[in-house]
Design a protein around this motif. Sequence first.
Motif, PDB file in Angstrom:
ATOM      1  N   TYR A 175       0.899  -0.930   0.181  1.00 56.78           N
ATOM      2  CA  TYR A 175       0.004  -0.038  -0.161  1.00 56.78           C
ATOM      3  C   TYR A 175       0.385   0.258   0.161  1.00 56.78           C
ATOM      4  CZ  TYR A 175      -1.875   3.818   3.362  1.00 56.78           C
ATOM      5  OH  TYR A 175      -2.787   4.461   3.633  1.00 56.78           O
ATOM      6  N   SER A 207      -4.146   4.290  11.533  1.00 57.42           N
ATOM      7  CA  SER A 207      -2.619   4.298  10.299  1.00 57.42           C
ATOM      8  C   SER A 207      -3.486   3.173   8.865  1.00 57.42           C
ATOM      9  CB  SER A 207      -1.493   3.020  11.024  1.00 57.42           C
ATOM     10  OG  SER A 207      -1.039   2.745   9.956  1.00 57.42           O
ATOM     11  N   SER A 257      -2.160   0.528   7.353  1.00 55.66           N
ATOM     12  CA  SER A 257      -1.744  -0.918   6.950  1.00 55.66           C
ATOM     13  C   SER A 257      -2.266  -1.624   8.016  1.00 55.66           C
ATOM     14  CB  SER A 257      -0.243  -1.129   6.884  1.00 55.66           C
ATOM     15  OG  SER A 257       0.738  -0.292   8.308  1.00 55.66           O
TER      16      SER A 257
HETATM   17  C1  DP6 Z   1       5.622   0.546   3.017  1.00 57.35           C
HETATM   18  O1  DP6 Z   1       0.079   2.413   6.808  1.00 57.35           O
HETATM   19  O2  DP6 Z   1       2.347   3.708   7.340  1.00 57.35           O
HETATM   20  O3  DP6 Z   1       4.457   0.178   4.540  1.00 57.35           O
HETATM   21  O4  DP6 Z   1      -2.007   5.253   6.463  1.00 57.35           O
HETATM   22  O5  DP6 Z   1       0.077   7.010   6.656  1.00 57.35           O
HETATM   23  O6  DP6 Z   1      -0.273   5.582   8.309  1.00 57.35           O
HETATM   24  P1  DP6 Z   1      -0.299   5.341   7.227  1.00 57.35           P
HETATM   25  O7  DP6 Z   1       1.087   4.531   6.522  1.00 57.35           O
HETATM   26  P2  DP6 Z   1       1.202   2.935   6.675  1.00 57.35           P
HETATM   27  O8  DP6 Z   1       1.850   2.513   5.237  1.00 57.35           O
HETATM   28  C2  DP6 Z   1       2.831   1.682   5.188  1.00 57.35           C
HETATM   29  C3  DP6 Z   1       3.338   1.467   4.340  1.00 57.35           C
HETATM   30  C4  DP6 Z   1       4.096  -0.137   3.888  1.00 57.35           C
HETATM   31  C5  DP6 Z   1       3.581  -0.734   3.051  1.00 57.35           C
HETATM   32  C6  DP6 Z   1       2.319  -1.232   3.866  1.00 57.35           C
HETATM   33  O9  DP6 Z   1       2.123  -2.424   4.924  1.00 57.35           O
HETATM   34  O10 DP6 Z   1       1.350  -2.092   2.564  1.00 57.35           O
END
Ligand code: DP6
Length: 351
Positions: free
Chosen positions: A32, A162, A164
């Motif tokens: 994501y 958050s 993820s």
């Molecule tokens: C690279 O869930 O930390 O781990 O929604 O802003 O809290 P927010 O972001 P976050 O983004 C995680 C991104 C990642 C990829 C993933 O876990 O899918």
Amino acid sequence: MEQFHSKLNKQKREGSGSVSAQCPSNIALVKYWGKRGNQIPMNSSLSFTLTNSYTETELKFKPKENDGYLVNVYLDKNLNEHFAPRIYTFFERIEEYIPFLQDFEFEIHTHNTFPHSSGIASSASGMGAMALCLVQMEQNFGGNLSEEEMLRKASFLARLGSGSACRSIYKGITVWGESEFVENSSDLYAVPYPYEIHTVFKVFQDTILLIDEGQKEVSSSVGHKLMENHPYAQQRFLAANENLGKLIPILKEGNLEEFGTLVEHEALSLHAMMLTSNPAYILIKPNTLNVIEKVWEFRRNTSANLFFTLDAGANVHLLYPENEREACLEFIQNALKTYCSKEKFIKDLTF
Ligand code: DP6
């Protein structure tokens, strides 16, 4: 969104008490990266929920008089001033669905089983645990949700804390984001992966190499934001959605080679987005690349199924099947440990 509105009446709630919950971290195979509106992902993602890396949270509450939020967060018994603003933002986003947030003064006591300075994002497990606590609290006030509805609501709330985090509510493999390939998938909450999983993927090892213990230079929120005007963003969202579709037969057939190719491509694509953002930024470190080269060399020289993936940071997650544990751990000890900060790594696995 009606299904997530609380059925509790609007009266002010009283009494004091506490609820507690545990929630694991997760590692995305399809990442994501990019969101819009109120935490809506730009593409679907899929992750393994971990086992040993989790957050334990106790939420204590007592009545208060005035309106507004009042929260103190204690990490390992120490009051931590940095966390409260994030909780207030979370509370604002979920107030509509949890009607009693202004009725109480809250004390959050939280502990991570992984080192705080390890660079492992605690936001997924931390927000997941908070969401589970709040749903539990609602239930104690007469919420009357079924077990399934409770988990779905916790995932929905965790997403607003958050993104993820919504995937951490369920064990095993989880999908978040509406996908043409996964029935009943949603942008609003994660769902347990609904298709056949080959035994090799039912328990998969994840050894996390702690490459850098410093604070990340660019936070995930800033990273997501930089996808908004990114020249390659649309292509990336399409590719991620397609990769989720491609993983389905791989997970069913237990095709480790194709799994590795896809997962490593996802990790490198994520970091390619960072390298090509405006402004550009780089979260991997020289030792991240040293590890990747060693892993590729190891695979050229042996028939091992050892693959890497990356989060939004310098650490490397090494994924390998249970029956290759001994050989892979030996390689990690002998060849990779030296690239870790203070030679530290965490042995974890999926449920
Ligand atoms: C690279 O869930 O930390 O781990 O929604 O802003 O809290 P927010 O972001 P976050 O983004 C995680 C991104 C990642 C990829 C993933 O876990 O899918």
